[in-house]
Design an enzyme around this catalytic site. Sequence first.
Site, mmCIF file in Angstrom:
data_model
loop_
_atom_site.group_PDB
_atom_site.id
_atom_site.type_symbol
_atom_site.label_atom_id
_atom_site.label_comp_id
_atom_site.label_asym_id
_atom_site.label_seq_id
_atom_site.Cartn_x
_atom_site.Cartn_y
_atom_site.Cartn_z
ATOM 1 C CB CYS A 150 -0.924 0.010 1.219
ATOM 2 S SG CYS A 150 -1.846 1.546 1.409
ATOM 3 C CG PHE A 151 2.240 3.045 3.471
ATOM 4 C CD1 PHE A 151 2.223 4.331 3.962
ATOM 5 C CD2 PHE A 151 1.289 2.151 3.933
ATOM 6 C CE1 PHE A 151 1.295 4.734 4.903
ATOM 7 C CE2 PHE A 151 0.356 2.535 4.875
ATOM 8 C CZ PHE A 151 0.355 3.830 5.359
#
Length: 278
Positions: A150-151
């Site tokens: 996600c990041f």
Amino acid sequence: MMKETWNFINSGKCSPAYNMALDEALLEWHSEDKIRPTIRFYGWEPATLSIGYFQKVEKEINLEAVKKNELGFIRRPTGGRGVLHDKELTYSVIVSENHPKMPKGVTESYRVISEGVLDGFKQLGLDAYFAIPKTKEDQENLKNPRSAVCFDAPSWYELVVEGRKVAGSAQTRQKNVILQHGSIILELDETKLFELFKFPNERVRDRLLKGFSQKAVPINELIKHKVTIDDAEVAFKRGFEKGLQIDLVPYQLSEEQEAYVHELAVKRYANDEWNFRR
């Protein structure tokens, strides 16, 4: 002018299945006008890898590493990519699509809800701002992420400090209600995070891991004094009140509501069919 009152729940650390079940139950109750719009803070016990609703476990996730690190594993009802929930404050926002403050578009509603997160970072003294992919290439890259992490890159209106992502959010809309939840990372073990995903080969993994710190950063690498979970809860509660111009009042689940959440946790979120089906 009178501010609108929303519910506030601070659940503390809960199991992965309970966390997702409670978010879903709050969405359902709000759709039935049983509760007001609600903001919830929570943590995870054990630390957990959550994946987006559409992610494919077999293709993207290294389950051996999840097991080796003694992590929980859960599929979220929201989209997005994999998140390691460990030393972080997780938030969820439950509000009707028809609420006067909510724009119709998904992207614009992210921006409005994330005003609360933005103000939370400002309460901590961080100069956060919204990520807005400017070029066509950047916008296309959001549709085809390079990894399942996600990041690894900021999406529209996610929060950035010094050019690096500091919070990740995901959203779903069901029964005319928006559920947005997100992670505000205090500390992050990047090596452990990258162990949890599959890559074409070790060279690709190493390259993405090496570049990761230029794209994402936990709060405690940006700030001189260490921010605790308690500090974060105070700052982001104030942030949501200021950013959304609301008053938050504590909300306590009834015994009947608790029983319903536990039932939903067992029936859906603790079920392998839900977590591994794609």
